[in-house]
Design a protein around this motif. Structure first.
Motif, PDB file in Angstrom:
ATOM      1  N   HIS A   1       0.983  -1.269   0.005  1.00  0.00           N
ATOM      2  CA  HIS A   1      -0.174  -0.104   0.079  1.00  0.00           C
ATOM      3  C   HIS A   1       0.873   1.048  -0.102  1.00  0.00           C
ATOM      4  O   HIS A   1       1.915   1.214   0.461  1.00  0.00           O
TER       5      HIS A   1
ATOM      6  N   ASP B   1      -0.793   4.276   1.003  1.00  0.00           N
ATOM      7  CA  ASP B   1      -1.569   5.173   1.615  1.00  0.00           C
ATOM      8  C   ASP B   1      -0.663   5.944   2.552  1.00  0.00           C
ATOM      9  O   ASP B   1      -0.041   5.248   3.543  1.00  0.00           O
ATOM     10  N   PRO B   2      -0.502   7.293   2.602  1.00  0.00           N
ATOM     11  CA  PRO B   2       0.248   8.069   3.408  1.00  0.00           C
ATOM     12  C   PRO B   2       0.228   7.840   4.961  1.00  0.00           C
ATOM     13  O   PRO B   2       1.091   7.642   5.481  1.00  0.00           O
ATOM     14  N   LYS B   3      -1.004   7.632   5.417  1.00  0.00           N
ATOM     15  CA  LYS B   3      -1.133   7.356   6.788  1.00  0.00           C
ATOM     16  C   LYS B   3      -0.867   6.037   7.002  1.00  0.00           C
ATOM     17  O   LYS B   3       0.284   6.013   8.340  1.00  0.00           O
ATOM     18  N   LEU B   4      -0.869   5.148   6.419  1.00  0.00           N
ATOM     19  CA  LEU B   4      -0.083   3.650   6.824  1.00  0.00           C
ATOM     20  C   LEU B   4       1.332   3.913   6.864  1.00  0.00           C
ATOM     21  O   LEU B   4       1.809   3.322   7.472  1.00  0.00           O
TER      22      LEU B   4
ATOM     23  N   VAL C   1       3.158   6.561   7.330  1.00  0.00           N
ATOM     24  CA  VAL C   1       3.648   7.448   8.553  1.00  0.00           C
ATOM     25  C   VAL C   1       3.476   6.233   9.639  1.00  0.00           C
ATOM     26  O   VAL C   1       4.500   6.591  10.373  1.00  0.00           O
ATOM     27  N   ASN C   2       2.534   5.749   9.985  1.00  0.00           N
ATOM     28  CA  ASN C   2       2.628   4.766  11.087  1.00  0.00           C
ATOM     29  C   ASN C   2       3.586   3.620  11.100  1.00  0.00           C
ATOM     30  O   ASN C   2       4.102   3.279  12.030  1.00  0.00           O
TER      31      ASN C   2
ATOM     32  N   LYS D   1       6.683   5.339  12.251  1.00  0.00           N
ATOM     33  CA  LYS D   1       6.670   5.545  13.582  1.00  0.00           C
ATOM     34  C   LYS D   1       7.122   4.339  14.348  1.00  0.00           C
ATOM     35  O   LYS D   1       7.679   4.470  15.481  1.00  0.00           O
TER      36      LYS D   1
END
Length: 413
Positions: free
Chosen positions: A84, A86-89, A91-92, A95
């Motif tokens: 994927h 997906d930017p949120k994924l 970023v997570n 982290k």
């Protein structure tokens, strides 16, 4: 750089096989784990510098695996595989403290560049960790020396007893060094009795002074030898690598009494055909002294009835020798050379073991390997020591061994 080993944790067989083949073609040695738990087992059996892990896996997923891996002194460089973008994924995932992520399908050129940088980053982190631990050890050593002096000033050793000799001798060998001799002289001043023009000294105290004086004399001679080697021109002889190989065998014969102490033997690899095609320049005396010091150290810290293996080769314009030994356990139950000592053991008075090896008749206060280091620098050679994991033995579990490597430059005949 050492062997480029990669641990790949991927439960999807087709993707895992493709990635493993791609990385192998780039020169990496890839170990494939089918899930996070198996990957963790592989890592603790033989830590990897670089790990590539999928996110969704049975038993232990990628995030859980990463948390388990972040406990070592030098953490591995970790890549997360994801299909994927997906930017949120993303970023997570970042982290979690990983180095980078890889998006499927992978491009060979991209992964080649990223892995090259990852290994360089790992080596940089490794050296930073070594330097940090070295600084800590130096500070601890300095504090120990201050505490030792305060103990002496407090009169803790002001009376003669059966333990005095061993206490002083061990203090000398453990880095307190010449302070042990100074303490003895202070004891003389405190306990002597003047009779006319002479002083009467306890016989036990005089024996301690004689023994410690001999140890100090050996230490000073070693310092003198090191200084002479570093500061003066050295005479070199030019011989074929085949002759040098024969010389190593001859020096090993001289060490038979040392090997017999714990029923050990040296196994030597075969003479290589290309040894006669290259020549090497070396100083026979200093190289002999250094080689025997390395083998003797391997004997001291190896298990009884064990083999010490000498492997030699000529490649990339170097005569390379690797000496492997199976070490006894350290005080904390670990085996081999702790990371922070890989460089420190070549410095004066830094010793892994606090034991004194009287039967070997050698200096036991950390000057021998200092001499070895000076010798190979004078020869424009290379010298290193580190742990390796040996899977070649018949036992089910791998064995930690110490690998002592030295190299000398060669010229083609």
């Amino acid at each position: 750089m050492k062997e480029k080993r990669v641990l790949l944790a991927e439960d999807e067989l087709v993707s895992a096989t493709y990635l493993k083949d791609s990385l192998s073609a780039l020169g990496y040695k890839v170990t494939l784990a089918s899930d996070g738990k198996q990957a963790l087992d592989f890592y603790f059996e033989n830590p990897f510098p670089v790990i590539i892990t999928d996110y969704e896996m049975p038993s232990l997923n990628g995030a859980e695996l990463i948390q388990e891996l972040k406990t070592d002194d030098v953490e591995p460089v970790i890549f997360m595989l994801t299909s994927h973008i997906d930017p949120k994924l993303i970023v997570n995932v970042m982290k979690l403290g990983i180095y980078d992520y890889l998006v499927k399908p992978l491009e060979e050129h991209e992964i080649s560049i990223k892995l090259k940088r990852a290994f360089e980053y790992y080596e940089m982190k490794r050296m930073e960790t070594i330097s940090k631990k070295e600084r800590q050890l130096r500070l601890e050593g300095h504090l120990e020396w201050i505490q030792w002096k305060e103990k002496m000033a407090g009169g803790e050793f002001n009376r003669l007893n059966q333990n005095l000799f061993e206490s002083l001798k061990n203090s000398f060998c453990q880095g307190a060094g010449f302070g042990a001799l100074v303490t003895l002289l202070k004891l003389v001043a405190d306990t002597n009795v003047k009779e006319g023009n002479h002083y009467k000294i306890e016989s036990e105290l005089m024996e301690l002074i004689q023994i410690n004086t001999e140890m100090a004399e050996k230490a000073l001679k070693m310092f003198s030898d090191i200084d002479l080697m570093v500061s003066s021109p050295m005479q070199f002889e030019e011989r074929s690598c085949e002759k040098l190989f024969e010389q190593l065998l001859f020096w090993i014969e001289d060490l038979k009494p040392i090997l017999a102490l714990k029923n050990q033997q040296v196994l030597v690899s075969d003479l290589k055909p290309n040894f006669s095609k290259f020549k090497v320049s070396y100083n026979p005396f200093s190289l002999e002294t250094s080689f025997k010091e390395i083998i003797t150290n391997a004997c001291k810290f190896s298990q009884p009835d064990s083999n010490i293996t000498l492997v030699t080769n000529v490649e990339y314009n170097w005569f390379k020798s690797m000496i492997y030994n199976q070490p006894t356990s350290n005080a904390d139950g670990t085996y081999g050379i702790p990371l922070q000592y890989e460089n420190l053991i070549f410095e004066p008075f830094y010793r892994l073991s606090k034991n004194v090896f009287d039967q070997y008749g050698t200096l036991d206060f950390g000057l021998g390997l200092c001499y070895v280091d000076s010798c190979f620098k004078k020869h424009d050679g290379k010298l290193s020591v580190h742990n390796v994991i040996d899977h070649s033995e018949s036992s089910d579990s791998p064995i930690t061994k110490v690998a002592f490597r030295f190299s000398l430059p060669v010229i083609k005949i």
